[in-house]
Design a protein around this motif. Structure first.
Motif, mmCIF file in Angstrom:
data_model
loop_
_atom_site.group_PDB
_atom_site.id
_atom_site.type_symbol
_atom_site.label_atom_id
_atom_site.label_comp_id
_atom_site.label_asym_id
_atom_site.label_seq_id
_atom_site.Cartn_x
_atom_site.Cartn_y
_atom_site.Cartn_z
ATOM 1 N N ALA A 40 -36.706 14.056 20.316
ATOM 2 C CA ALA A 40 -37.185 14.045 21.699
ATOM 3 C C ALA A 40 -37.541 15.464 22.129
ATOM 4 O O ALA A 40 -37.005 16.433 21.559
ATOM 5 N N LYS A 43 -35.042 18.463 22.265
ATOM 6 C CA LYS A 43 -33.767 17.972 21.745
ATOM 7 C C LYS A 43 -33.700 18.101 20.226
ATOM 8 O O LYS A 43 -34.657 18.534 19.573
ATOM 9 N N SER A 63 -28.964 2.784 19.465
ATOM 10 C CA SER A 63 -29.890 2.928 20.585
ATOM 11 C C SER A 63 -31.206 2.171 20.392
ATOM 12 O O SER A 63 -31.942 1.952 21.349
ATOM 13 N N ARG A 87 -38.880 2.382 25.887
ATOM 14 C CA ARG A 87 -38.318 3.008 27.085
ATOM 15 C C ARG A 87 -38.741 4.473 27.110
ATOM 16 O O ARG A 87 -39.097 5.051 26.077
ATOM 17 N N ALA A 88 -38.627 5.079 28.281
ATOM 18 C CA ALA A 88 -38.980 6.491 28.426
ATOM 19 C C ALA A 88 -38.173 7.352 27.451
ATOM 20 O O ALA A 88 -38.690 8.334 26.901
ATOM 21 N N GLU A 89 -36.938 6.983 27.212
ATOM 22 C CA GLU A 89 -36.073 7.780 26.327
ATOM 23 C C GLU A 89 -36.433 7.645 24.846
ATOM 24 O O GLU A 89 -35.854 8.321 24.006
ATOM 25 N N ASP A 90 -37.395 6.792 24.529
ATOM 26 C CA ASP A 90 -37.889 6.697 23.154
ATOM 27 C C ASP A 90 -38.994 7.729 22.891
ATOM 28 O O ASP A 90 -39.461 7.854 21.757
ATOM 29 N N THR A 91 -39.409 8.442 23.924
ATOM 30 C CA THR A 91 -40.414 9.475 23.762
ATOM 31 C C THR A 91 -39.915 10.547 22.806
ATOM 32 O O THR A 91 -38.848 11.134 23.024
ATOM 33 N N SER A 122 -44.647 6.300 28.852
ATOM 34 C CA SER A 122 -44.788 6.699 30.253
ATOM 35 C C SER A 122 -45.789 5.798 30.950
ATOM 36 O O SER A 122 -46.740 5.318 30.327
#
Lengths: 123, 111
Positions: A40, A43, A63, A87-91, A122
């Protein structure tokens, strides 16, 4: 020379789907397990999924379990990652990587990696 | 927060020695699972540096070495060179998560 080339990344809306591909060359494809690892923005690396050389054994990070599906076509030397309910957190940048052996186990490590493909979730 | 803990950054002058730590727990490093290390330059493919806690793949300079004790592992780099400036990640297996885990990464700056 081992080469792994990812493709299929792009912009997708939350809840949407995307399929990543990884074309491999330079080794006997069906003899080795393959993994997807993502990073990410800003990250560290996160292991996503792994599949055995014959495709009979698959594992997923908690996840993504139930949303992502790993598969391979040994006749085309290609690895896939079907990503649903994004989901946004899969970016992240998604990397394809080769395991040093056929089956994934506690000793597994990744001896060759691709350069990655960017997935942006997004609206 | 990563399962394996690494310092966010380390630095050293050319020619010096630096170490990067990787601290885990009883479900991963402390359980006896191997630790592996990768070097990652921005925009490039990550590269395997150390496998099986202490082994170097062919082509990796012997300036890089790995060690493991208890719940921790370390990567040592001697004779620092400008080209060593990169992010470094440790990886192991975690029995609680039933999968591979990475450290948060350490950015090495060569002064």
């Amino acid at each position: 020379e081992v080469q792994l080339l990812e493709s299929g990344g792009g912009l997708v809306q939350p809840g949407g789907s995307l399929r990543l591909s990884c074309a491999a060359s330079g080794f006997t494809f069906s003899n080795y397990g393959l993994s997807w690892v993502r990073q990410a923005p800003g990250k560290g690396l996160q292991w996503v999924s792994v599949i055995s050389g014959g495709g009979d054994s698959k594992y997923y990070a908690g996840s993504v379990k139930g949303r992502f599906t790993i598969s391979r076509d040994n006749s085309k030397n290609t690895l896939y990652l079907q990503m649903d309910s994004l989901r946004a957190e899969d970016t992240a940048v998604y990397y394809c990587a080769k395991d040093w052996r056929y089956y994934y186990d506690t000793r597994s490590y990744l001896d060759y990696w691709g350069q990655g493909t960017l997935v942006t979730v997004s609206s | 927060q990563s399962v394996l803990t690494q310092p966010p950054s380390v630095s050293g002058a050319p020619g010096q020695r630096v170490t990067i730590s990787c601290t885990g727990s009883s479900s991963n490093v402390g359980a006896g699972y191997d630790v592996h290390w990768y070097q990652h330059l921005p925009g490039a493919a990550p590269k395997l540096l150390i496998y099986g806690s202490t082994n170097r793949p062919s082509g990796v300079p012997d300036r890089f070495s790995g060690s493991k004790s208890g719940t921790s592992a370390s990567l040592a780099i001697t004779g620092l060179q400008a080209e060593d400036e990169a992010d470094y990640y440790c990886q192991s297996y975690d029995s609680s998560l039933s999968g591979s885990v990475f450290g948060g990464g350490t950015k090495l700056t060569v002064l």
